[in-house]
Design a protein around this motif. Structure first.
Motif, PDB file in Angstrom:
ATOM      1  N   ILE A 374      -3.962  10.109  -9.542  1.00 41.64           N
ATOM      2  CA  ILE A 374      -3.748   8.670  -9.802  1.00 41.64           C
ATOM      3  C   ILE A 374      -3.333   7.987  -8.492  1.00 41.64           C
ATOM      4  O   ILE A 374      -3.845   6.926  -8.124  1.00 41.64           O
ATOM      5  CB  ILE A 374      -2.661   8.460 -10.896  1.00 41.64           C
ATOM      6  CG1 ILE A 374      -3.122   9.066 -12.221  1.00 41.64           C
ATOM      7  CG2 ILE A 374      -2.343   6.969 -11.066  1.00 41.64           C
ATOM      8  CD1 ILE A 374      -2.076   9.057 -13.339  1.00 41.64           C
ATOM      9  N   ARG A 375      -2.413   8.643  -7.764  1.00 44.97           N
ATOM     10  CA  ARG A 375      -1.924   8.042  -6.502  1.00 44.97           C
ATOM     11  C   ARG A 375      -3.060   7.875  -5.497  1.00 44.97           C
ATOM     12  O   ARG A 375      -3.281   6.803  -4.951  1.00 44.97           O
ATOM     13  CB  ARG A 375      -0.815   8.927  -5.902  1.00 44.97           C
ATOM     14  CG  ARG A 375      -0.114   8.298  -4.708  1.00 44.97           C
ATOM     15  CD  ARG A 375       0.534   9.301  -3.796  1.00 44.97           C
ATOM     16  NE  ARG A 375      -0.412  10.170  -3.120  1.00 44.97           N
ATOM     17  CZ  ARG A 375      -1.239   9.843  -2.137  1.00 44.97           C
ATOM     18  NH1 ARG A 375      -1.239   8.585  -1.670  1.00 44.97           N
ATOM     19  NH2 ARG A 375      -2.086  10.707  -1.609  1.00 44.97           N
ATOM     20  N   GLN A 376      -3.805   8.959  -5.316  1.00 47.40           N
ATOM     21  CA  GLN A 376      -4.842   8.959  -4.277  1.00 47.40           C
ATOM     22  C   GLN A 376      -5.969   7.963  -4.584  1.00 47.40           C
ATOM     23  O   GLN A 376      -6.388   7.204  -3.713  1.00 47.40           O
ATOM     24  CB  GLN A 376      -5.405  10.382  -4.172  1.00 47.40           C
ATOM     25  CG  GLN A 376      -6.252  10.590  -2.959  1.00 47.40           C
ATOM     26  CD  GLN A 376      -6.904  11.971  -2.992  1.00 47.40           C
ATOM     27  OE1 GLN A 376      -6.511  12.841  -3.770  1.00 47.40           O
ATOM     28  NE2 GLN A 376      -7.909  12.167  -2.157  1.00 47.40           N
ATOM     29  N   VAL A 377      -6.424   7.956  -5.826  1.00 47.05           N
ATOM     30  CA  VAL A 377      -7.537   7.047  -6.173  1.00 47.05           C
ATOM     31  C   VAL A 377      -7.081   5.598  -6.018  1.00 47.05           C
ATOM     32  O   VAL A 377      -7.801   4.753  -5.475  1.00 47.05           O
ATOM     33  CB  VAL A 377      -8.048   7.327  -7.609  1.00 47.05           C
ATOM     34  CG1 VAL A 377      -9.021   6.256  -8.071  1.00 47.05           C
ATOM     35  CG2 VAL A 377      -8.707   8.700  -7.678  1.00 47.05           C
ATOM     36  N   GLN A 378      -5.839   5.308  -6.437  1.00 50.67           N
ATOM     37  CA  GLN A 378      -5.352   3.929  -6.297  1.00 50.67           C
ATOM     38  C   GLN A 378      -5.235   3.571  -4.818  1.00 50.67           C
ATOM     39  O   GLN A 378      -5.668   2.493  -4.394  1.00 50.67           O
ATOM     40  CB  GLN A 378      -4.001   3.784  -7.032  1.00 50.67           C
ATOM     41  CG  GLN A 378      -3.599   2.348  -7.291  1.00 50.67           C
ATOM     42  CD  GLN A 378      -3.059   1.642  -6.046  1.00 50.67           C
ATOM     43  OE1 GLN A 378      -2.381   2.266  -5.234  1.00 50.67           O
ATOM     44  NE2 GLN A 378      -3.378   0.362  -5.903  1.00 50.67           N
ATOM     45  N   TYR A 383      -8.423   1.361  -7.588  1.00 51.59           N
ATOM     46  CA  TYR A 383      -8.700   1.555  -9.019  1.00 51.59           C
ATOM     47  C   TYR A 383      -7.555   2.341  -9.652  1.00 51.59           C
ATOM     48  O   TYR A 383      -7.109   3.361  -9.127  1.00 51.59           O
ATOM     49  CB  TYR A 383     -10.015   2.334  -9.166  1.00 51.59           C
ATOM     50  CG  TYR A 383     -10.574   2.340 -10.573  1.00 51.59           C
ATOM     51  CD1 TYR A 383     -11.360   1.291 -11.039  1.00 51.59           C
ATOM     52  CD2 TYR A 383     -10.322   3.403 -11.434  1.00 51.59           C
ATOM     53  CE1 TYR A 383     -11.887   1.302 -12.326  1.00 51.59           C
ATOM     54  CE2 TYR A 383     -10.847   3.426 -12.723  1.00 51.59           C
ATOM     55  CZ  TYR A 383     -11.623   2.367 -13.162  1.00 51.59           C
ATOM     56  OH  TYR A 383     -12.135   2.375 -14.438  1.00 51.59           O
ATOM     57  N   VAL A 384      -7.072   1.860 -10.811  1.00 54.93           N
ATOM     58  CA  VAL A 384      -5.936   2.522 -11.459  1.00 54.93           C
ATOM     59  C   VAL A 384      -6.443   3.343 -12.654  1.00 54.93           C
ATOM     60  O   VAL A 384      -7.024   2.805 -13.596  1.00 54.93           O
ATOM     61  CB  VAL A 384      -4.886   1.483 -11.918  1.00 54.93           C
ATOM     62  CG1 VAL A 384      -3.700   2.189 -12.584  1.00 54.93           C
ATOM     63  CG2 VAL A 384      -4.407   0.643 -10.738  1.00 54.93           C
ATOM     64  N   LEU A 385      -6.200   4.658 -12.573  1.00 57.45           N
ATOM     65  CA  LEU A 385      -6.640   5.570 -13.649  1.00 57.45           C
ATOM     66  C   LEU A 385      -5.522   5.781 -14.644  1.00 57.45           C
ATOM     67  O   LEU A 385      -4.351   5.829 -14.267  1.00 57.45           O
ATOM     68  CB  LEU A 385      -6.960   6.949 -13.059  1.00 57.45           C
ATOM     69  CG  LEU A 385      -8.092   7.070 -12.047  1.00 57.45           C
ATOM     70  CD1 LEU A 385      -8.051   8.457 -11.376  1.00 57.45           C
ATOM     71  CD2 LEU A 385      -9.437   6.875 -12.742  1.00 57.45           C
TER      72      LEU A 385
END
Ligand SMILES: Cc1ncc(COP(=O)(O)O)c(C=O)c1O
Ligand SMILES: N[C@@H](CCOP(=O)(O)O)C(=O)O
Length: 467
Positions: A374-378, A383-385
């Motif tokens: 979640i941290r890395q993608v955001q 984008y928030v997963l």
């Protein structure tokens, strides 16, 4: 072609679509599956390009229902079911990397993929009950999302009373409020002192209690009901076609708990959709990943995670896949399921295991890996997963680099799990406007022990379908 439905345990009568819809679970404890798979040719699939979600839904669903539900009625129900979705594409695809995509399934009224099937099922049940001038008592077990989606879809419907069993203290606060703040008289939220598997076990036992089942005209909306799976097959087609199917294969990674969503992907493949890989993604409750590795389905107790809707040990729909893998031998499935009941485990024979491994790959994400994803993608894309989708995104990234595009199913909106998301990436995802007062709405629910007798007594004294 007219499809009828047979039980995975081979001892219940075959049923037509409407009876299978109302039955939920078969009378021998098995799950209904179509006797034969309707098939789409490459030409049929190509013809879906450029069609709306609703049109593709009609094409995919009608072969399963056509002998019993008129085509105009089905079209109307599909249109009404998806009119309430907040995105014109219903389930849009978002590109997340050079060859990877996220399929957003959370644009329905309760922000979870369950809405896609539940909004249609409620209408199908109403339609069939009205034709028969009948009523039904709907029961469902939930680890968080099925309950809210079912309550939204059935609230206020005159022919049904709905009872949702959820594990007290083990669903997110948003999920709980979505179940407990409905003021509709036909809605009954029941918090049970146990975990999701206890709730599901009670639901299945009520179906196997013939006198009770008949007295309350029991019906179910968990993915043990074939119609749930049927409605979920549609988005495999819409997304694959959008990326070039049938002329290009696509792969899917599916955050998995009760195995309904990934089983819908398997069905799509059986119906002719060219799927390269189907990947089961589990959280730390990794019974399915272990089963694929070892060939032994073995329960080990449930760990509470930040993806609570996947905190499951008994993945009901695995039985449907096992049935196919055992060449549709109901006796083999009965043996496995009685092993599971008696000792919490069963072994999968080598040929069946080989068949399952041919269809599926699997991976697992730990709590640390979910948080980091979640941290890395955001941080990298903005984008928030949600944590369930993050399980899928992590597992998809670990698969060897596929030549086919990889689609990860995004099964819930991050605002359903704000604490976990905030802890991971510092962002507090807001609920959409229509739910912004959810946490202030008045709650209404009963707390019951995790005992079948108590739950049955509650239902008997509250359902209007009691005969
Ligand atoms: C958000 C979310 N993701 C994934 C799953 C797992 O889906 P399935 O039970 O169909 O495997 C669920 C629950 O079913 C869920 O609510
Ligand atoms: N994760 C589910 C569990 C029940 O699954 P279902 O698809 O069989 O209804 C939930 O959110 O309740």
């Amino acid at each position: 072609m007219s499809v009828d439905y047979i039980s995975t345990r081979g001892e219940a009568p075959a049923l037509g679509f409407s009876d299978a819809l109302l039955a939920g679970l078969a009378r021998d404890g098995g799950l209904y599956v179509p006797r034969e798979w309707p098939e789409f040719s490459r030409k049929d699939i190509r013809a879906m390009r450029g069609q709306s979600y609703q049109e593709i839904a009609y094409r995919v669903i009608s072969p399963f229902t056509e002998s019993e539900i008129g085509s105009d009625a089905l079209r109307t129900m599909i249109d009404e079911a998806y009119a309430g979705f907040r995105h014109p594409a219903v389930t849009p695809l978002v590109q997340s990397g050079p060859n990877s995509f996220v399929l957003e399934l959370f644009h329905g009224p309760t922000l979870a993929f369950k809405d896609v099937a539940m909004q249609l099922i409620a209408r199908l049940m109403d339609h069939v009950l009205a034709e028969r001038d009948a009523r039904a008592t709907i029961v469902g077990a939930t680890s968080g999302d099925t309950g809210g989606a079912a309550i939204d879809a059935f609230a206020g419907r005159d022919r049904t009373d709905i009872f949702i069993l959820f594990p007290e203290g083990r669903v997110s606060p948003v999920q709980q409020r979505q179940m407990t703040t409905s003021q509709a008289k036909n809605v009954h939220a029941l918090a049970l002192k146990g975990n999701f598997d206890d709730c599901q076990d009670i639901v299945k036992s009520m179906f196997n209690h013939a006198a009770f089942r008949d007295k309350v005209q029991l019906s179910g909306v968990n993915s043990i009901n074939w119609a749930r799976i049927m409605a979920q097959i549609v988005y495999y087609f819409t997304s694959a076609v959008a990326l070039g199917a049938p002329d290009r294969k696509v792969s899917f990674t599916v955050p998995t708990g009760n195995f309904g969503d990934i089983f819908a992907g398997y069905c799509a493949k059986r119906m002719g959709l060219p799927i390269a890989k189907l990947v089961v993604a589990t959280n730390e409750n990794d019974i399915l990943a272990r089963t694929l590795r070892t060939g032994r389905y073995e329960m080990r107790g449930v760990t509470a995670t930040t993806s609570p809707s996947m905190d499951i040990q008994i993945s009901s729909n695995f039985e449907r896949l096992l049935f196919d893998a055992c060449d549709r031998d109901g006796a083999a499935v009965r043996l496995a399921m009685s092993g599971l009941k008696q000792s919490g485990a069963f072994e999968i024979a080598e040929p069946a295991l080989k068949a399952i491994r041919k269809e599926l790959s699997a991976g697992r994400a730990s709590e640390r890996q979910v948080k980091e994803t979640i941290r890395q993608v955001q941080a990298e894309t903005g984008y928030v997963l949600d944590p369930h989708t993050a399980v899928g995104v992590f597992v998809a990234a670990k698969m060897e680099k596929p030549s086919a595009p990889m689609i990860t199913l995004s099964t819930a909106h991050p605002a359903k799990f704000p604490e976990a998301v905030k802890l991971a990436c510092g962002i507090d995802p807001a609920l959409p406007a229509w739910l912004s007062d959810l946490m202030q709405r008045e709650e209404r629910f009963n707390i019951l022990p995790s005992e079948q007798k108590m739950v049955e007594a509650h239902i008997l004294s509250h359902s209007r379908a009691v005969r």
